[in-house]
Write a protein that holds these residues in place. Structure first.
Motif, mmCIF file in Angstrom:
data_model
loop_
_atom_site.group_PDB
_atom_site.id
_atom_site.type_symbol
_atom_site.label_atom_id
_atom_site.label_comp_id
_atom_site.label_asym_id
_atom_site.label_seq_id
_atom_site.Cartn_x
_atom_site.Cartn_y
_atom_site.Cartn_z
ATOM 1 N N LEU A 181 0.838 -1.186 0.000
ATOM 2 C CA LEU A 181 0.000 0.000 0.000
ATOM 3 C C LEU A 181 0.878 1.243 0.000
ATOM 4 O O LEU A 181 1.927 1.266 0.647
ATOM 5 N N SER A 182 0.447 2.269 -0.699
ATOM 6 C CA SER A 182 1.200 3.524 -0.695
ATOM 7 C C SER A 182 0.255 4.677 -0.972
ATOM 8 O O SER A 182 -0.711 4.533 -1.737
ATOM 9 N N PRO A 183 0.494 5.833 -0.372
ATOM 10 C CA PRO A 183 -0.341 7.006 -0.635
ATOM 11 C C PRO A 183 -0.133 7.515 -2.059
ATOM 12 O O PRO A 183 0.849 7.181 -2.729
ATOM 13 N N ARG A 184 -1.049 8.354 -2.499
ATOM 14 C CA ARG A 184 -0.948 8.966 -3.838
ATOM 15 C C ARG A 184 -0.190 10.280 -3.699
ATOM 16 O O ARG A 184 -0.767 11.335 -3.428
ATOM 17 N N VAL A 185 1.131 10.207 -3.847
ATOM 18 C CA VAL A 185 2.004 11.365 -3.632
ATOM 19 C C VAL A 185 2.199 12.106 -4.946
ATOM 20 O O VAL A 185 2.485 11.504 -5.991
ATOM 21 N N VAL A 186 2.052 13.425 -4.889
ATOM 22 C CA VAL A 186 2.241 14.301 -6.052
ATOM 23 C C VAL A 186 3.353 15.281 -5.717
ATOM 24 O O VAL A 186 3.326 15.933 -4.670
ATOM 25 N N LEU A 187 4.352 15.370 -6.593
ATOM 26 C CA LEU A 187 5.430 16.347 -6.408
ATOM 27 C C LEU A 187 4.985 17.651 -7.057
ATOM 28 O O LEU A 187 4.980 17.780 -8.285
ATOM 29 N N SER A 188 4.592 18.619 -6.241
ATOM 30 C CA SER A 188 4.022 19.875 -6.737
ATOM 31 C C SER A 188 5.102 20.912 -6.951
ATOM 32 O O SER A 188 5.941 21.147 -6.072
ATOM 33 N N ALA A 189 5.085 21.510 -8.098
ATOM 34 C CA ALA A 189 6.001 22.608 -8.416
ATOM 35 C C ALA A 189 5.185 23.744 -9.032
ATOM 36 O O ALA A 189 4.029 23.569 -9.434
ATOM 37 N N ASN A 190 5.800 24.915 -9.096
ATOM 38 C CA ASN A 190 5.118 26.063 -9.699
ATOM 39 C C ASN A 190 4.973 25.862 -11.202
ATOM 40 O O ASN A 190 5.893 25.419 -11.881
ATOM 41 N N ARG A 191 3.796 26.186 -11.708
ATOM 42 C CA ARG A 191 3.571 26.064 -13.139
ATOM 43 C C ARG A 191 4.203 27.231 -13.893
ATOM 44 O O ARG A 191 4.610 28.218 -13.307
ATOM 45 N N GLU A 192 4.231 27.095 -15.214
ATOM 46 C CA GLU A 192 4.817 28.149 -16.049
ATOM 47 C C GLU A 192 4.031 29.443 -15.869
ATOM 48 O O GLU A 192 2.800 29.461 -15.927
ATOM 49 N N GLY A 193 4.761 30.518 -15.622
ATOM 50 C CA GLY A 193 4.145 31.807 -15.412
ATOM 51 C C GLY A 193 3.758 32.071 -13.973
ATOM 52 O O GLY A 193 3.356 33.185 -13.633
ATOM 53 N N GLU A 194 3.879 31.048 -13.119
ATOM 54 C CA GLU A 194 3.530 31.203 -11.712
ATOM 55 C C GLU A 194 4.750 31.690 -10.940
ATOM 56 O O GLU A 194 5.875 31.267 -11.216
ATOM 57 N N SER A 195 4.539 32.592 -10.009
ATOM 58 C CA SER A 195 5.648 33.152 -9.243
ATOM 59 C C SER A 195 6.362 32.064 -8.450
ATOM 60 O O SER A 195 5.727 31.230 -7.800
ATOM 61 N N ARG A 196 7.683 32.074 -8.510
ATOM 62 C CA ARG A 196 8.454 31.104 -7.734
ATOM 63 C C ARG A 196 8.314 31.343 -6.246
ATOM 64 O O ARG A 196 8.595 30.470 -5.437
ATOM 65 N N ALA A 197 7.908 32.567 -5.889
ATOM 66 C CA ALA A 197 7.757 32.881 -4.472
ATOM 67 C C ALA A 197 6.445 32.358 -3.910
ATOM 68 O O ALA A 197 6.208 32.420 -2.710
ATOM 69 N N ALA A 198 5.549 31.871 -4.779
ATOM 70 C CA ALA A 198 4.268 31.345 -4.309
ATOM 71 C C ALA A 198 4.512 30.154 -3.401
ATOM 72 O O ALA A 198 5.133 29.169 -3.801
ATOM 73 N N ARG A 199 3.997 30.251 -2.196
ATOM 74 C CA ARG A 199 4.274 29.195 -1.213
ATOM 75 C C ARG A 199 3.469 27.939 -1.505
ATOM 76 O O ARG A 199 3.936 26.827 -1.281
ATOM 77 N N VAL A 200 2.259 28.100 -1.988
ATOM 78 C CA VAL A 200 1.404 26.966 -2.324
ATOM 79 C C VAL A 200 1.137 27.006 -3.828
ATOM 80 O O VAL A 200 0.412 27.887 -4.309
ATOM 81 N N PRO A 201 1.730 26.100 -4.602
ATOM 82 C CA PRO A 201 1.500 26.110 -6.052
ATOM 83 C C PRO A 201 0.024 25.908 -6.376
ATOM 84 O O PRO A 201 -0.758 25.400 -5.563
ATOM 85 N N SER A 202 -0.343 26.281 -7.588
ATOM 86 C CA SER A 202 -1.753 26.225 -7.978
ATOM 87 C C SER A 202 -2.298 24.801 -7.947
ATOM 88 O O SER A 202 -3.468 24.582 -7.622
ATOM 89 N N SER A 203 -1.452 23.810 -8.259
ATOM 90 C CA SER A 203 -1.928 22.425 -8.251
ATOM 91 C C SER A 203 -2.303 21.983 -6.841
ATOM 92 O O SER A 203 -3.342 21.340 -6.627
ATOM 93 N N ALA A 204 -1.457 22.322 -5.860
ATOM 94 C CA ALA A 204 -1.763 21.977 -4.473
ATOM 95 C C ALA A 204 -2.949 22.783 -3.965
ATOM 96 O O ALA A 204 -3.792 22.280 -3.209
#
Length: 673
Positions: A345-368
């Protein structure tokens, strides 16, 4: 240990060499007293002076009567030297069993420490009322596990093929616990790991043997207790908790001395519980620093459990959501067997990163952010952060220089938005702070704590409940209604039905800590949080890449531990080798290292790091292979005793023992000089 006479004992009146003598371990922090001393047993104490009882004995060098434990009875040596007599038998209850003394002696020798220090952790202080109640009560009956509960345990253990047979055979095992929450019949929510260990303990108890389970803290203990009490008789359950009252803890200890088997759960010192017919010792989450003993001689609960299983038999189980490099090393050398589950068994882990055009300073990416918004329709969402508080770290807004207290140099922090910054060391407010580098008076928040994160998310999700869980706001459980739960690592509450999404923030900041095991620690923090998610719920790891992120995403923590071991071996980093820290005055440390070189010539030229100045003393690290451990610790212990003996006659105005400044700590986890 062979008993010896000592000049500290004055002659006792009416000594009769034909009588049996009591061999006593004196309760003293002085390392030179870490051995057995012979005392004559007066006729009036002969009936009560039995092995294991507490006694009081004279110690001439201290000019007083001291406490001790009667380890064994023996015949006097062939000598004309008279022996001092036992002063008193404090209690007729034998609190020190032969097996417990053997374990304490073995653990102390391995750690270059004193057996008395181990026993001080293992045996609670005497409580007279609790003892009298125990003596007056009937001995506990042998517990009987219902057939239905025994069948339940067999079904739970069947998830791991061969686990039941391995427990019966007394094997050493490493288990990866199921990373999902579970719900008991009464509706209580616990981790699946608690159900697994409860089933193992139930099987052991059904076979008429005792089980000992050590967990890091009270939150883990509460989960395990809930899972156990629904399956085993209440009179067979023993809780060993440092937060218990003195009488309650002593009464629990006395129960473990009975012949009737039991199941004991508690914190790190629980591994020493002197139960009858040990069938299993288990540790949950051995990577948690709470299982590392801070008091001398600093024997980790994992090492104590290994020694106990080797001495007394029974099964040994290391369970966790991750695998420490220490346990993985034991798996690699064949000392511990890795037992996988039939279905992974394993959780559904997603590696979230900032999308194109999204500020790198954004603490919570849009996907999360989108995952949290979607999950909040059905239930609670967990957001893990690195630190508590509002703004744990402040920097100069102009040059980014860390903001420090002008009085003591401690870091400044802000308790809330717009608050005057205060020092985390001295507590003073910095009303007129100015940057020493650029003279700017403006401050900038360099990190967000749990409270600031809660404020930000509360504005982003208006109308949603926001719950803070950290050291100042302890929360153990939340209901299944929609809520944002902002928790610091390790303080995450359980959620009924599991979290509908888990967002792991500040991972990049966590990995920046200067710690050899920081990757291990981060993987453990994230895995434990991910295991709180409901089945199929997304777990977003924000802003982290590399091997540790891939290990979480693929749920291959054991493989990560193996890779860590492979990287550390050429550099001779722990745990591929053992490391001892030697600290004290320069001359004492140099002498100890020189004597060590003579005693163990196999040590290579690069075995010793340092010594370097450390506060008011010097500190050196000694790296040595496991096969040399007994000789290295014996030499270092001899140096500690030698220095202590030299300082037994202090200069005028100093207290006895003040000159004993050489300290040795074995199995330090990091090469930190």
């Amino acid at each position: 240990m062979t008993a010896v006479h000592d000049d500290d004992h004055g002659p006792g009146e009416g000594a009769r060499p034909a009588r049996r003598v009591a061999r006593v371990l004196i309760d003293s922090p002085l390392p030179q007293l870490d051995r057995l001393f012979d005392y004559e047993i007066p006729a009036e104490l002969a009936a009560d002076a039995q092995p294991g009882v507490r006694v009081r004995v004279p110690l001439r060098s201290a000019g007083r009567v001291v406490d001790g434990l009667l380890v064994e009875l023996g015949e006097p040596e062939a000598s004309d030297r008279p022996l001092s007599q036992l002063e008193a038998v404090v209690s007729p209850v034998a609190v020190l069993t032969p097996a417990l003394y053997a374990l304490a002696r073995r653990a102390a020798d391995r750690a270059a420490g004193s057996a008395g220090d181990i026993l001080r952790l293992a045996i609670p202080k005497r409580m007279v009322r609790a003892e009298k109640a125990w003596l007056a009560a009937e001995p506990p009956a042998h517990p009987r596990v219902d057939e239905a509960d025994a069948a339940w345990a067999a079904d739970v253990l069947a998830v791991y093929p061969g686990l039941a047979e391995a427990l019966d055979g007394g094997e050493r095992l490493a288990l990866d616990a199921p990373p999902v929450p579970a719900q008991l019949e009464d509706g209580t929510v616990v981790g699946s790991w608690a159900v697994l260990l409860a089933a193992a303990a139930t099987r052991v108890l059904a076979a008429g043997r005792s089980a000992v389970i050590a967990v890091p803290d009270h939150r883990d203990r509460a989960q395990l207790e809930a899972a156990l009490l629904s399956r085993i008789p209440a009179d067979a359950f023993v809780r060993d908790d440092a937060k218990q009252s003195g009488p309650a803890r002593y009464a629990a200890f006395l129960r473990t001395l009975a012949d009737a088997p039991c199941v004991v759960i508690g914190n790190r010192s629980t591994v020493y519980a002197p139960v009858a017919d040990l069938g299993m010792v288990a540790l949950w989450d051995d990577g948690d620093p709470l299982l590392a003993e801070p008091l001398s001689p600093g024997v980790h609960a994992r090492d104590a459990a290994l020694l106990r299983q080797e001495l007394h038999g029974g099964a040994l189980v290391f369970a966790g959501h991750t695998r420490t490099t220490d346990v993985e090393r034991l798996v690699a050398v064949g000392w511990v067997r890795d037992l996988p589950a039939a279905r992974r068994l394993s959780p559904r882990v997603v590696l979230s990163a900032n999308r194109e055009g999204e500020s790198r300073a954004a603490r919570v990416p849009s996907s999360a952010f989108a995952a949290a918004r979607e999950a909040l329709v059905d239930g609670p969402v967990l957001v893990q952060v690195a630190r508590p508080g509002y703004a744990p770290v402040l920097v100069c807004a102009k040059c980014r220089h860390p903001a420090r207290c002008p009085h003591c140099g401690g870091p400044l922090h802000a308790a809330r938005q717009g608050a005057v910054p205060t020092c985390t060391w001295c507590g003073r407010a910095a009303h007129a702070w100015a940057c020493p580098e650029c003279s700017s008076t403006l401050l900038r928040m360099a990190s967000s704590g749990s409270e600031r994160t809660a404020d930000e998310l509360g504005r982003a999700f208006p109308g949603t409940r926001v719950i803070i869980a950290d050291g100042d706001h302890p929360v153990t459980e939340v209901d299944g209604r929609p809520a944002l739960v902002v928790a610091t690592r390790g303080a995450e509450p359980l959620a009924i039905g599991g979290y509908r999404a888990v967002i792991l923030l500040d991972g990049d900041r966590m990995l920046m800590a200067e710690d050899l095991r920081i990757g291990e620690s981060c993987l453990r923090w994230w895995s434990n949080a991910a295991a709180l998610a409901a089945r199929g719920a997304p777990v977003h790891l924000v802003g982290v890449g590399g091997e540790v992120a891939r290990a979480l995403a693929t749920w291959t923590q054991a493989a990560y531990a193996r890779a860590e071991l492979a990287d550390r071996a050429p550099l001779r980093m722990p745990p591929t080798v053992r490391v001892a820290a030697v600290e004290g005055p320069r001359r004492a440390v140099d002498t100890a290292l020189a004597e060590l070189r003579q005693a163990v010539p196999e040590l290579d030229a690069e075995a010793v790091l340092g010594p370097l100045t450390h506060e008011e003393s010097v500190r050196a690290l000694v790296r040595f292979d496991y096969g040399l451990g007994a000789r290295v610790t014996e030499s270092l212990r001899a140096s500690v005793v030698s220095q202590a003996v030299k300082g037994r006659r202090p200069a005028k105005g100093r207290t006895p023992g003040a000159a004993h400044t050489l300290k040795v700590r074995v199995d330090v986890p990091d090469l930190d000089l």
